[in-house]
Structures are given as C-alpha cells and as structure tokens.
Design a protein around this motif. Structure first.
Motif, PDB file in Angstrom:
ATOM      1  N   LEU A  53       0.828  -1.205   0.000  1.00 52.07           N
ATOM      2  CA  LEU A  53       0.000   0.000   0.000  1.00 52.07           C
ATOM      3  C   LEU A  53       0.862   1.254   0.000  1.00 52.07           C
ATOM      4  N   LYS A  57       1.025   4.290  -2.710  1.00 57.88           N
ATOM      5  CA  LYS A  57       0.856   5.686  -2.320  1.00 57.88           C
ATOM      6  C   LYS A  57       2.029   6.522  -2.799  1.00 57.88           C
ATOM      7  N   TYR A 125      -4.381   2.904  -6.059  1.00 50.28           N
ATOM      8  CA  TYR A 125      -4.135   3.316  -4.672  1.00 50.28           C
ATOM      9  C   TYR A 125      -5.453   3.423  -3.910  1.00 50.28           C
ATOM     10  N   ASN A 129      -6.353   1.203  -0.684  1.00 53.42           N
ATOM     11  CA  ASN A 129      -6.347   1.902   0.610  1.00 53.42           C
ATOM     12  C   ASN A 129      -7.584   1.583   1.424  1.00 53.42           C
ATOM     13  N   GLU A 134      -9.356   9.045   2.413  1.00 52.41           N
ATOM     14  CA  GLU A 134      -8.235   9.066   1.472  1.00 52.41           C
ATOM     15  C   GLU A 134      -8.731   8.936   0.026  1.00 52.41           C
TER      16      GLU A 134
END
Length: 589
Positions: A53, A57, A125, A129, A134
């Motif tokens: 992850l 990011k 992403y 996530n 986010e």
C-alpha cells in the motif's frame, strides 16, 4: 520519498537478514535481548504488511507532483505570454519561446501521458487503501486537476494564434504605413496638376482607400494589444496620417468613382460577352449536323446535358450583370441606358429560348436513343451470324469432310441464316420507326439520314448475296454427294463383277461343267458396267480439286487393268473351250 521506495522495494532482502538475526539472537556475535527482538519482529511485520500500500501511495504521490509541476510550468509561462505586447521583435521572441516550450518539448503529449499514468495509479491506490477519506481526497484532486487543465490548455493553445496575429498586424501596419506615406507625398504634389493628370493619377484611388482602411484596422488592433508606450506612439502616428488623408481625400474623392465606374463597365461588358457566347454556342449546337447513329446521338445528348447544367450558372451571371447595369445607369447617359436595357432584354429572351429548346430537344433525342441502340445491336447480331455463314460456305473441300460433319454444317448454316433473317427483319422495322420519328419532328431536321439508310441498304444487299451464296453451296454439296454416291455404287458393281470373274477363272473341276458354268457367266458379262464406272469417274473428276484427282485416277486405272485381265483370260478360256468341244464331237462320231 525515493529512499523510502528503495527500502520497500528491497523488503525481501531485509526480511532475510532479519530472520538470520532473529534465529542467531545476535548481531556479529553480540547477543540481542529477546524482548528487543520481539519488538523488532512486530515492527518488521507491520512494515511488510503495509509495504504494498505504501508503494502504491508513493507512486501516486510521485506522479501527482510531476503533474503539478507541469501545471505550474504552464501557468507561469502563460502569464509571461499573455501580456501587453511590445514591438514586433519582442513578440517574435515570445513566439519562439512558446514553440520551444510547448511544441518542441511536446508539452501537451507529455502532460497527457503523465495524466493517464497518474489516473491508473490513483485508481489502484484508492482501491487498495480502503479509507473513505483518502479515496475522496484522491478523487477530489483528480477532478480538480482535470477541470484546471481543461481551462488552462485552451488558453495555452490559443497563445500561438494570438502571437501570430499580433505579428501579422505589425507586418500589415508597417507595410501600409510606408506605402501610404509615400503615396500621400506624391498625391499632395499632384493637386496642382491638370485635370487629366489628376484623373490619371487618382484612377487607383480605390486601392489606396483599401490600404488606408487596412492601416487603421491593424493600427487599432495593435493599440489594444500593445503596452501603453507603444499604443501612445501608434495613436499619434495614425492621427497625423489620417489628418493628411482626410484633407487630401476631400479634394480627390470624385476620381475614385470614375475608376469604380470603369471597373463596373468592364464587369458588365465581360458578363454580356460571356452570356452572348453561351447563347450563340448553344444555338450552333442545336442546329449542328448530327449523323443518325447511336454513338453520334449519344454524344449530342451529352452536349445538350452540358448546356442544361450550365444554364443555372448563366442565369445567376445574368442577375449579376443586371445588378451591375443598374449601378452603371445612374452614372451614364439615357442613350447608353436604353442600349444596355435592350441588350439585357435580348439576352434574357435568348436564355429563356435556350432553356426551353434544350429541354425539348433533349427529350426527343433521349426518346430516339433507345431504338438506335437496338438498331446497332441488331446490325451487330446480323454481321456476327453472317460471319458464321461465311465460315461454313467458304470451306474449300467439303467432300473431304465426314458426312456427319457436313450434315452438322448444313444444320448450322440454316440456323445462322435464320438469325440473319430475324435480325434483318428487326433492322428494317426499327429503321422505319426511326426515320418516321425523325421525319415527324421539326427539331430533328438537322439529323443526317443518308449514312443510316445506306447502312440498312447494305445489310439488305449483303443478306441477298448471302442467301444466293448459301444456296449455291447447298446445291454444290447435294450435287457432289450425288456424284460421289454414283461413283461409289458403280465402283462397287465393277469390283463385284471383277471379283466373280477372277473366281471363275481360277475355279478347278470338270471341264465340261466349268465350261457350262463360265459360259453362262461371261455371256452375261456387260461392258456397260465398266462404261458406267468410267462415266461416274469422269463426272467426279470434274468437281474434285486437282490435288485429289491423282488418287482417283490411280484407283480407276487399277480397276481398269483388272477388267482387262479378266477379259483376256475370258478370251483364252473361250479358245480352249472351243477346242474341247471339237475333240468331243470327233470322239462321239
């Protein structure tokens, strides 16, 4: 960020090293407390579980800032390009800078590639996530960036056309100012010259009116787009030049009208000449000699269709000429006006007649085209069948052909003759219809019929000759067949007689019995059998080609010799028979 990425990408290597430390419980021989190892293991597991992850990011953030850097560059450059401009040279430098930054570096392509990669990285992403906040943050950034680029790209793309337009207006302004200043100096000097000199000089005044307008348009554009100092200089220069222009124009404006009148008169005369040429050419075409044939009539129809297609353009030109004439009539005498009106009235009537006549003539020609095409087709069919007939009746040696072949040829000849007869019948019927159609039409009187009638007559004569030759050929075949049959029959009869005679002469047995038997046969032997054969041979020789007569004569001589041999032997046999009969009579006495 780059260091973090490198560490995470090498996580497997670090994992192996940690397992070695954890298993040995020491580093380079130095013991490590157990609680410290457990704490390290917990932290390491956390890093490993979140590394994927974190890498997604990091990739998203890296692309995000790369895209932002392109946006910042575009905005900063746009501010340097969208300004109040200076002289031409400075604007040229701005254009070169734009080309270097945007076009040479393929800025738009570079941005699009970066954006697409970022879009995929953002989606991956956000999906990995799972955090609502986010995900919303990522989507908000992408949406705002898209909207920002949509507006910014439009402005950036328009920069070049704006810079080029400014440069073009500088060029136009500079050239018109220079030319107009020079002309004004010459024009101001001409004011004191004679009327004719002024008329000749100011004949091109409309051109300078256009130049004056172009100068003001370019100057006003530059005043609006350039900085204050340059705008002020431009206003001052235009003010001076326009003042001189107005003062001069008030004194010479009447000459501009004279030149304009000459121009309109030329346009009027050119238009009238073009319309007259079209009308005269059309009328000549309507009455031009046309051969009465499919191809000639088809070409004539194409000419008529061309005239019909040109008519709308001619009618439009007539309207333009009429409007020009209306402007001219305000400036010329009544006599010239009357002459122009008479000319235009005549042309209008002629155009109407051309339109009416071309449509009617085109209709009649198209109505005539189909039977003419059928006529051409039947004439072609006739001569094709005639060619087949000629091939059959031109056989040099029909007797050399097998009987079955000759029979088939005779059947084919009848069929082809029938085809010729049918074609001739259709040709005669079509020709009468076509000639009647032409004779009954006043519009088609210029169509020449002589060649058409000559072709029909030629077909009729050719047909008659063909019938005669074919009849002679059939008669010749029949005579030849009869003579050949007669020859073969007499030959067979002669061979049969000779064969029996030879058999008798060679037969053995009781002399008295043989004498009686042979005497009976030879007494019945008729010289006419030989004569009939020779006569049939002579008749057949008369019809055979020279190269085939030799073999026939050989066969005749051979049979003739055989006949003579049999006849001599018969004579000798008669002598012997007489001697035998005499001896027999003496013995009996």
């Amino acid at each position: 960020m780059q260091l973090s990425n490198d560490l995470l990408k090498n996580i497997e290597g670090h994992k192996k090293t940690f397992h070695e430390i954890h298993g040995a419980r020491s580093v380079n021989g130095v013991p490590v407390p157990l609680d410290q190892l457990e704490d390290m293991a917990e932290r390491f597991n956390f890093v490993v579980s979140s590394s994927e992850l974190h890498l997604l990011k990091m990739e998203f953030l890296e692309l995000k800032y790369r895209l932002l850097s392109l946006l910042v560059l575009a905005e900063s450059k746009l501010k340097s390009w969208i300004i109040k401009y200076g002289r031409r040279e400075s604007v040229e430098l701005l254009l070169q800078n734009y080309i270097s930054v945007i076009e040479n570096n393929k800025f738009f392509e570079q941005y699009e590639v970066t954006y697409q990669i970022l879009k995929r990285a953002a989606e991956m992403y956000a999906k990995a996530n799972g955090s609502v906040e986010e995900v919303e943050s990522v989507m908000k950034f992408m949406s705002e960036t898209t909207a920002q680029w949509r507006n910014l790209s439009v402005e950036v793309r328009s920069v070049r056309s704006m810079l080029e337009e400014v440069i073009a207006n500088w060029d136009r302004y500079s050239s018109t100012v220079a030319g107009l200043q020079a002309w004004l100096e010459d024009a101001e000097k001409m004011l004191n010259q004679t009327e004719q000199s002024k008329k000749d000089f100011f004949r091109h005044l409309p051109h300078w009116i256009q130049q004056h307008t172009a100068m003001n348009d370019a100057g006003n554009f530059l005043i609006e787009t350039c900085d204050e100092t340059i705008s002020r200089d431009l206003k001052q220069q235009l003010l001076l030049l326009n003042g001189r222009w107005r003062e001069l124009f008030m004194q010479v404006k009447q000459y501009a009208r004279a030149d304009e009148l000459d121009k309109m008169q030329k346009e009027y005369l050119d238009g009238v000449a073009n319309l007259t040429a079209f009308v005269d050419g059309s009328n000549r075409k309507f009455s031009s000699a046309v051969e009465l044939s499919f191809l000639d009539v088809k070409m004539f129809i194409q000419d008529l269709e061309n005239i019909k297609q040109k008519l709308p353009a001619m009618e439009t030109q007539y309207k333009m000429v009429t409007r020009t004439a209306q402007l001219i009539t305000k400036e010329v005498s009544q006599e010239e006006v009357n002459e122009m009106l008479a000319t235009l009235t005549k042309i209008k009537e002629q155009l109407s007649k051309v339109k009416e006549y071309s449509c009617a003539l085109l209709y009649e020609c198209q109505h005539l085209l189909s039977p003419l095409e059928e006529q051409e087709k039947q004439i072609t069919n006739f001569y094709e069948s005639l060619e087949k007939v000629n091939e059959i009746i031109s056989i040099l040696d029909p007797e050399s052909q097998p009987t079955t072949v000759l029979k088939q040829k005779a059947q084919d000849l009848v069929a082809y003759q029938e085809n010729c007869k049918k074609a001739l019948s259709l040709i005669e019927r079509n020709s009468q219809s076509i000639l009647q159609c032409v004779a009954s039409s006043e519009m088609l009187q210029h169509f020449h019929q002589s060649t058409f009638q000559k072709n029909v007559t030629q077909v009729q004569i050719t047909f008659q000759n063909m019938v005669r030759k074919a009849g002679d050929w059939r008669k010749n075949i029949e005579v030849n067949s009869r003579l050949m049959k007669k020859f073969e029959e007499s030959r067979a009869e002669l061979e049969k007689v000779i064969q029996i005679a030879n058999y008798c002469l060679k037969e053995k047995g009781n002399p008295e019995e043989l004498l009686r038997k042979h005497s009976e046969f030879f007494n019945q032997l008729d010289q006419r059998v030989l004569n009939a054969f020779l006569k049939a041979c002579d008749e057949l020789t008369d019809i055979l080609p020279e190269q085939e007569q030799h073999s026939l004569q050989e066969a005749v001589r051979k049979l003739h010799r055989q006949w003579k041999v049999s006849d001599i032997e018969h004579f000798l046999w008669n002598g012997i028979s007489s001697a035998l009969r005499s001896r027999h009579q003496k013995n009996s006495a």
